[in-house]
Motif scaffolding. Structure first.
Motif, PDB file in Angstrom:
ATOM      1  N   HIS A 127       1.040  -1.305   0.074  1.00 60.73           N
ATOM      2  CA  HIS A 127       0.386   0.244   0.562  1.00 60.73           C
ATOM      3  C   HIS A 127       0.478   0.875   0.084  1.00 60.73           C
ATOM      4  O   HIS A 127       1.807   1.202   0.914  1.00 60.73           O
ATOM      5  CB  HIS A 127      -0.831  -0.449   1.135  1.00 60.73           C
ATOM      6  CG  HIS A 127      -0.996   0.894   1.368  1.00 60.73           C
ATOM      7  ND1 HIS A 127      -1.258   2.518   2.250  1.00 60.73           N
ATOM      8  CD2 HIS A 127      -3.192   1.264   0.622  1.00 60.73           C
ATOM      9  CE1 HIS A 127      -2.441   3.397   1.506  1.00 60.73           C
ATOM     10  NE2 HIS A 127      -3.776   2.174   0.837  1.00 60.73           N
ATOM     11  N   ASP A 129       0.905   3.901   1.558  1.00 63.06           N
ATOM     12  CA  ASP A 129       1.432   3.834   2.921  1.00 63.06           C
ATOM     13  C   ASP A 129       2.487   2.981   3.679  1.00 63.06           C
ATOM     14  O   ASP A 129       3.535   3.180   4.736  1.00 63.06           O
ATOM     15  CB  ASP A 129       0.387   3.997   3.757  1.00 63.06           C
ATOM     16  CG  ASP A 129      -0.267   4.683   4.580  1.00 63.06           C
ATOM     17  OD1 ASP A 129       0.198   5.615   3.214  1.00 63.06           O
ATOM     18  OD2 ASP A 129      -1.294   4.850   4.754  1.00 63.06           O
ATOM     19  N   GLN A 130       2.866   2.216   3.238  1.00 60.63           N
ATOM     20  CA  GLN A 130       4.230   1.334   3.434  1.00 60.63           C
ATOM     21  C   GLN A 130       5.315   2.002   3.297  1.00 60.63           C
ATOM     22  O   GLN A 130       5.690   3.302   2.817  1.00 60.63           O
ATOM     23  CB  GLN A 130       4.053   0.000   2.393  1.00 60.63           C
ATOM     24  CG  GLN A 130       5.662  -0.662   2.429  1.00 60.63           C
ATOM     25  CD  GLN A 130       4.970  -1.835   3.460  1.00 60.63           C
ATOM     26  OE1 GLN A 130       4.579  -2.319   3.640  1.00 60.63           O
ATOM     27  NE2 GLN A 130       6.307  -3.105   3.747  1.00 60.63           N
ATOM     28  N   VAL A 163      -7.177  -3.172   3.217  1.00 63.71           N
ATOM     29  CA  VAL A 163      -5.914  -2.585   3.773  1.00 63.71           C
ATOM     30  C   VAL A 163      -5.145  -3.591   5.340  1.00 63.71           C
ATOM     31  O   VAL A 163      -6.346  -3.789   5.973  1.00 63.71           O
ATOM     32  CB  VAL A 163      -5.364  -1.444   3.813  1.00 63.71           C
ATOM     33  CG1 VAL A 163      -4.173  -1.137   4.455  1.00 63.71           C
ATOM     34  CG2 VAL A 163      -5.961  -0.801   2.794  1.00 63.71           C
ATOM     35  N   GLU A 164      -4.394  -3.843   5.204  1.00 63.36           N
ATOM     36  CA  GLU A 164      -3.775  -5.280   6.371  1.00 63.36           C
ATOM     37  C   GLU A 164      -2.445  -3.475   6.245  1.00 63.36           C
ATOM     38  O   GLU A 164      -1.721  -3.838   5.246  1.00 63.36           O
ATOM     39  CB  GLU A 164      -2.931  -6.209   6.357  1.00 63.36           C
ATOM     40  CG  GLU A 164      -4.389  -6.623   5.433  1.00 63.36           C
ATOM     41  CD  GLU A 164      -3.841  -8.505   5.563  1.00 63.36           C
ATOM     42  OE1 GLU A 164      -1.853  -8.958   5.478  1.00 63.36           O
ATOM     43  OE2 GLU A 164      -4.899  -9.491   5.692  1.00 63.36           O
ATOM     44  N   ARG A 165      -2.690  -3.314   7.471  1.00 66.58           N
ATOM     45  CA  ARG A 165      -1.606  -2.123   8.451  1.00 66.58           C
ATOM     46  C   ARG A 165      -1.119  -2.053  10.130  1.00 66.58           C
ATOM     47  O   ARG A 165      -2.148  -2.828  10.707  1.00 66.58           O
ATOM     48  CB  ARG A 165      -2.173  -1.068   8.263  1.00 66.58           C
ATOM     49  CG  ARG A 165      -1.375   0.520   8.898  1.00 66.58           C
ATOM     50  CD  ARG A 165      -2.216   1.286   8.789  1.00 66.58           C
ATOM     51  NE  ARG A 165      -3.697   1.450   7.635  1.00 66.58           N
ATOM     52  CZ  ARG A 165      -3.021   2.664   7.129  1.00 66.58           C
ATOM     53  NH1 ARG A 165      -1.955   3.011   6.489  1.00 66.58           N
ATOM     54  NH2 ARG A 165      -4.068   2.699   5.353  1.00 66.58           N
ATOM     55  N   GLU A 166       0.011  -1.969  10.394  1.00 66.63           N
ATOM     56  CA  GLU A 166       0.776  -2.265  11.263  1.00 66.63           C
ATOM     57  C   GLU A 166       1.794  -1.102  11.787  1.00 66.63           C
ATOM     58  O   GLU A 166       2.494  -0.969  10.083  1.00 66.63           O
ATOM     59  CB  GLU A 166       1.187  -3.696  11.221  1.00 66.63           C
ATOM     60  CG  GLU A 166       0.979  -5.471  11.739  1.00 66.63           C
ATOM     61  CD  GLU A 166       1.695  -6.133  11.056  1.00 66.63           C
ATOM     62  OE1 GLU A 166       1.666  -6.860   9.945  1.00 66.63           O
ATOM     63  OE2 GLU A 166       3.394  -5.925  11.392  1.00 66.63           O
ATOM     64  N   VAL A 167       1.761  -0.370  12.688  1.00 66.47           N
ATOM     65  CA  VAL A 167       2.176   0.446  13.135  1.00 66.47           C
ATOM     66  C   VAL A 167       2.749   0.516  14.336  1.00 66.47           C
ATOM     67  O   VAL A 167       2.733   0.640  15.048  1.00 66.47           O
ATOM     68  CB  VAL A 167       1.193   1.978  12.872  1.00 66.47           C
ATOM     69  CG1 VAL A 167       2.515   2.678  13.453  1.00 66.47           C
ATOM     70  CG2 VAL A 167       0.472   1.929  11.852  1.00 66.47           C
ATOM     71  N   THR A 208       5.404   2.606   9.511  1.00 61.75           N
ATOM     72  CA  THR A 208       4.187   2.015   9.211  1.00 61.75           C
ATOM     73  C   THR A 208       4.786   0.488   8.067  1.00 61.75           C
ATOM     74  O   THR A 208       5.901   1.082   7.368  1.00 61.75           O
ATOM     75  CB  THR A 208       3.434   2.668   9.042  1.00 61.75           C
ATOM     76  OG1 THR A 208       3.165   3.848   9.409  1.00 61.75           O
ATOM     77  CG2 THR A 208       2.136   2.530   8.149  1.00 61.75           C
ATOM     78  N   ARG A 209       4.077  -0.753   8.110  1.00 63.76           N
ATOM     79  CA  ARG A 209       4.009  -1.382   7.330  1.00 63.76           C
ATOM     80  C   ARG A 209       2.396  -2.427   6.489  1.00 63.76           C
ATOM     81  O   ARG A 209       1.681  -1.528   7.648  1.00 63.76           O
ATOM     82  CB  ARG A 209       4.117  -2.910   7.483  1.00 63.76           C
ATOM     83  CG  ARG A 209       5.614  -3.404   8.016  1.00 63.76           C
ATOM     84  CD  ARG A 209       5.808  -4.511   8.891  1.00 63.76           C
ATOM     85  NE  ARG A 209       5.184  -6.115   8.285  1.00 63.76           N
ATOM     86  CZ  ARG A 209       5.766  -6.497   7.392  1.00 63.76           C
ATOM     87  NH1 ARG A 209       6.214  -6.264   7.061  1.00 63.76           N
ATOM     88  NH2 ARG A 209       4.429  -7.510   7.263  1.00 63.76           N
ATOM     89  N   ALA A 210       2.078  -1.930   5.386  1.00 64.43           N
ATOM     90  CA  ALA A 210       0.673  -1.672   4.987  1.00 64.43           C
ATOM     91  C   ALA A 210       0.246  -2.099   4.112  1.00 64.43           C
ATOM     92  O   ALA A 210       1.373  -2.296   3.124  1.00 64.43           O
ATOM     93  CB  ALA A 210      -0.169  -0.203   5.030  1.00 64.43           C
ATOM     94  N   ARG A 211      -0.299  -3.004   3.227  1.00 62.31           N
ATOM     95  CA  ARG A 211      -0.340  -4.146   2.185  1.00 62.31           C
ATOM     96  C   ARG A 211      -1.879  -4.014   2.324  1.00 62.31           C
ATOM     97  O   ARG A 211      -3.389  -4.208   2.902  1.00 62.31           O
ATOM     98  CB  ARG A 211      -0.250  -5.455   2.746  1.00 62.31           C
ATOM     99  CG  ARG A 211       1.622  -4.979   3.035  1.00 62.31           C
ATOM    100  CD  ARG A 211       1.805  -6.828   2.527  1.00 62.31           C
ATOM    101  NE  ARG A 211       3.031  -6.595   3.320  1.00 62.31           N
ATOM    102  CZ  ARG A 211       4.297  -7.424   3.669  1.00 62.31           C
ATOM    103  NH1 ARG A 211       3.244  -8.777   3.377  1.00 62.31           N
ATOM    104  NH2 ARG A 211       5.560  -7.862   3.536  1.00 62.31           N
TER     105      ARG A 211
END
Ligand SMILES: C[S@@+](CC[C@H](N)C(=O)[O-])C[C@H]1O[C@@H](n2cnc3c(N)ncnc32)[C@H](O)[C@@H]1O
Length: 219
Positions: A127, A129-130, A163-167, A208-211
């Motif tokens: 994504h 935001d990655q 969207v799979e997101r980890e902050v 941020t990781r975002a897919r």
């Protein structure tokens, strides 16, 4: 990327993505996995699919994927060296095209040309935001709007788009640096590392990781 010995091939694949694929009648389908790498997704799907073809331009990874398939006794999966942004997909006769962290406009266009109405194109892509803290989105990244526009242009109706997101949150600069240490050499080469260090030094404390996880169907 390659499954290490003893590691299940599905390790690191999004469970939500696998669920979307498993909801399809895989047993009746030939699945084309573009940018298959060492075959992680192809090897995961093979036991449930009629047939799977994995394509990647890295001969070393294709070799690794073939060895893993042989070790697992899988007879319905084959691996081919090729450029999935140049070659057309018709020779593989796919009913479904999947792409895990290998997504581009050229891939969506080829999937759109080969699939019959109802055929699924499903992918996980970075994504926008990655790693946004590095100030530089991946050239393979998409936002929700861009992905929907592309899919529509290629003749697909969106079934699912999430969207799979980890902050990750840090308390100190050191924690932020430690979280990205495995990426340091790559990021030094592509200019991200110094921007990320600046972000941390100026008080930023996230990474941020975002897919995007997408399933679309040919209209
Ligand atoms: C991040 S890896 C993902 C590999 C695999 N899908 C997985 O999830 O384990 C991206 C892969 O796409 C392949 N790739 C990138 N562009 C390609 C192209 N134009 N044609 C074929 N393979 C490509 C790379 O060689 C790499 O193996």
């Amino acid at each position: 990327m390659a499954p290490s010995q003893g590691e299940h091939p599905a390790e690191g694949l999004s469970p939500a993505f696998l669920e979307l694929l498993e909801a399809e009648p895989l047993g009746e389908q030939t699945v084309l996995d573009v940018g298959t790498g060492a075959g992680r997704l192809a090897l995961t799907l093979a036991p449930r699919a009629r047939a799977v073809v994995g394509v990647d331009r890295e001969a070393r990874l294709i070799d690794e994927a073939r060895k893993s398939a042989a070790a697992a006794g899988l007879k319905n999966v084959r691996f081919v060296v090729g450029d999935v942004e140049v070659e057309e997909y018709a020779p593989f006769k796919p009913d479904m095209v999947v792409a895990h962290l290998c997504m581009s406009d050229a891939i969506a266009e080829r999937a759109g040309r080969v699939l019959k109405p109802g055929g699924v194109f499903a992918f996980v892509a970075f994504h926008n935001d990655q790693w946004k803290e590095t100030g530089r989105p991946s050239r393979f990244a998409y936002g929700e709007v861009g992905a929907k526009r592309l899919l529509r242009k290629c003749g697909f109706a969106v079934d699912t788009l999430t969207v799979e997101r980890e902050v990750a949150q840090f308390e100190t600069v050191e924690q932020g640096l430690a979280a990205a240490v495995a990426l340091r050499e790559k990021w030094k080469q592509d200019g991200r590392w110094f921007r990320y260090v600046k972000f941390l030094e100026e008080g930023g404390r996230t990474l941020t990781r975002a897919r995007l996880v997408v399933k679309a169907r040919k209209a």
